[in-house]
Design an enzyme around this catalytic site. Structure first.
Site, short mmCIF file in Angstrom:
data_model
loop_
_atom_site.label_atom_id
_atom_site.label_comp_id
_atom_site.label_asym_id
_atom_site.label_seq_id
_atom_site.Cartn_x
_atom_site.Cartn_y
_atom_site.Cartn_z
N LYS A 57 1.03 -1.02 0.17
CA LYS A 57 -0.03 -0.11 0.04
C LYS A 57 0.91 1.17 -0.18
CE LYS A 57 -3.24 2.98 0.82
NZ LYS A 57 -2.23 4.35 1.04
N GLU A 80 8.29 1.08 11.61
CA GLU A 80 9.59 2.07 11.87
C GLU A 80 8.64 3.42 11.59
OE1 GLU A 80 11.50 4.92 10.17
OE2 GLU A 80 11.72 4.05 8.34
N CYS A 87 12.81 10.59 8.55
CA CYS A 87 12.52 10.34 9.97
C CYS A 87 13.62 10.33 10.71
CB CYS A 87 11.91 8.77 10.02
SG CYS A 87 12.83 7.63 9.07
N GLU A 99 8.23 16.12 16.44
CA GLU A 99 8.71 15.69 14.99
C GLU A 99 8.08 16.85 13.87
OE1 GLU A 99 9.96 12.13 12.26
OE2 GLU A 99 7.82 12.17 13.11
#
Length: 496
Positions: free
Chosen positions: A195, A269, A303, A399
């Site tokens: 996906k 992750e 990330c 973040e």
């Protein structure tokens, strides 16, 4: 603007690419016929209308993957070496289509074409080449029994594929993240449903075409394009054995909840807020260049971006000035412009998120360099340095996923490490120093899955990658990734 590629090639490539989903070896429309537009973030204009899958399409893909995992299906019966050769051939085909993939990544994601061509695409090919060798190395062990007669009892283990794997990937490195997920899953003998992110589906569709050319049997790799409901349906599906997700920590929690119905295996992750520690004894030229690369590479949409910068006080002003000068020199523009070194953010949503954090930093009292919108169309944000920061600022804690670094001075090694670890994340970290002992001590004490020393953003297919704390479960790449995709079966035989 001079384009890095022939302008006619842009239209030809997008027009030639399938906009449908890949299910059971066939390109199909969504069950209800819906489509959605994927946009070029540099122009805000549609690139292509792509099939919009939902729960019914996810179910079709799972059924195809389940049939392809059947004991009598070609993929399960295929010799491991033949499976490895298919994956190696897929890596070769990616390199043969290097320019096309780089163009698609630049158009769909916004990143500079030159960066995608030099990094994203070759690393994706290398991942398949590396993982192809593991297809023949999923070995068990013969284990001497400790409490039984070894002449009568034989104990050994088998390593077997988990089964049907749903793999949900993000938009920041679309092709590379697909490779990270598919390579080990297929090498281990699983079947998959990929996906891709709704913002960046195009390179996954080309990858699906090449996988079939390489010899991946029907149903082994399925691709469902669409929005969150398609991913949620895959995560919750009772006939999926394993879900692998890369994305935000918030969505990772939702994945865990969705997967709880049949207790499917989960690897994650997730996000990061990576500390970068620069000591006064560092090679400052290397530290400045490395720290700028840590945060501004890929528009900061990484990330592991080095978004929290801690510099030892004697060199703080020099390092911050150097990084600010690096930020000033970055050419922000369309990824197809060969002079561009930073493209747009991926979407309006991401643009609003990043600029909102910049405003938050300003409101909390930080001094801002950069942070402005660049141009009057496209999702361009100038690289940004925040100084005068505090640990309680939202822009320091959360973040941002954009080209924004928060800098602060520190006095001593013993002071900075507790501060560096004072985060719920633990994906990446870095240290710049000439003192090997200090580098080792710092790397050992930083609670992160990857610690770079005197460099940043260097990856290899052989090196495991993943996070501590709320940055995820499990590891990508290297030998460690197969813990995600293999079951261990113990067999004990009475030979008497």
């Amino acid at each position: 603007m001079t384009l890095a590629v022939d302008e006619s090639r842009v239209g030809e490539l997008v027009k030639s690419l399938s906009r449908k989903m890949l299910i059971n070896g066939e390109w199909v429309d969504a069950a209800d016929g819906r489509t959605f537009d994927t946009l070029n973030p540099a122009t805000e204009e549609p690139l292509a209308a792509v099939a919009q899958g939902d729960k019914e399409d996810a179910d079709r893909a799972v059924r195809a993957a389940r049939a392809a995992f059947d004991e009598n299906a070609p993929w399960r019966r295929m010799p491991h070496g033949a499976r490895g050769r298919i994956l190696h051939r897929l890596g070769d085909l990616i390199l043969e289509h290097l320019d096309d993939f780089a163009l698609l990544e630049s158009l769909d994601n916004g990143k500079p074409y030159a960066v995608a061509k030099a990094a994203d695409v070759p690393l994706a090919a290398d991942l398949f080449h590396y993982m192809s060798g593991w297809a023949t190395k999923t070995e068990g062990a013969t284990i001497p029994v400790s409490g039984l007669d070894p002449a009568q009892y034989l104990g050994f283990t088998l390593r077997e594929p988990v089964g049907v794997c749903a793999q949900i990937i993000p938009w920041n490195f679309p092709l590379l993240m697909a490779a990270w997920k598919l390579g080990p899953a297929l090498a281990a003998g699983n079947t998959t449903i990929l996906k891709p992110a709704e913002q960046t589906p195009l390179s996954a569709l080309l990858l699906g075409e090449l996988a079939m050319q390489a010899g991946v049997p029907a149903g082994v790799l399925n691709i469902v394009t669409g929005f969150g409901e398609a991913g949620a349906a895959l995560a919750a599906h009772p006939d999926v054995d394993k879900v692998a997700f890369t994305g935000s920590t918030e969505v990772g929690r939702e994945i865990v909840q969705a997967a709880s119905g049949n207790l499917k295996k989960v690897s994650l992750e997730l996000g990061g807020k990576s500390p970068n520690v620069v000591y006064a004894d560092a090679d400052l030229d290397k530290a400045i260049a490395g720290s700028a690369h840590a945060i501004f590479f890929n528009q900061g949409e990484c990330c592991v971006a080095g978004s929290r910068l801690y510099v030892e006080e004697p060199v703080y002003e020099e390092v911050v000035a150097g990084i600010t000068e690096q930020a000033r020199s970055i050419k922000v523009g369309d990824g197809l412009d060969p002079e561009t070194s930073m493209g747009p953010l991926v979407s309006q949503e991401q643009f609003d998120r990043v600029t909102g954090y910049i405003r938050s930093g300003r409101d909390d009292g930080a001094t801002i360099f950069g942070g402005d919108r660049v141009g009057d169309r496209g999702y361009f944000v100038a690289p940004t340095v925040l100084t005068g920061t505090r640990e309680d600022m939202t822009a320091v804690r959360e973040e941002i996923f954009g080209p924004v670094v928060a800098a602060a001075p520190f006095h001593a090694e013993t002071d900075v490490l507790p501060t560096a670890n004072n985060t719920n994340y633990g994906l990446g970290a870095g240290v710049f120093t000439r003192d090997i002992g200090k580098a080792y001590r710092t790397a050992r004490r930083l609670r992160a899955g990857t610690v770079w020393v005197n460099t940043w953003n260097v990856f290899d297919a052989s090196l495991p990658f993943g996070g501590y704390k709320e940055s995820g479960w499990g590891r990508e790449m290297g030998a460690a990734v197969f813990n995600n995709y293999l079951e261990t079966k113990t067999v004990l035989t009475d030979l008497g």
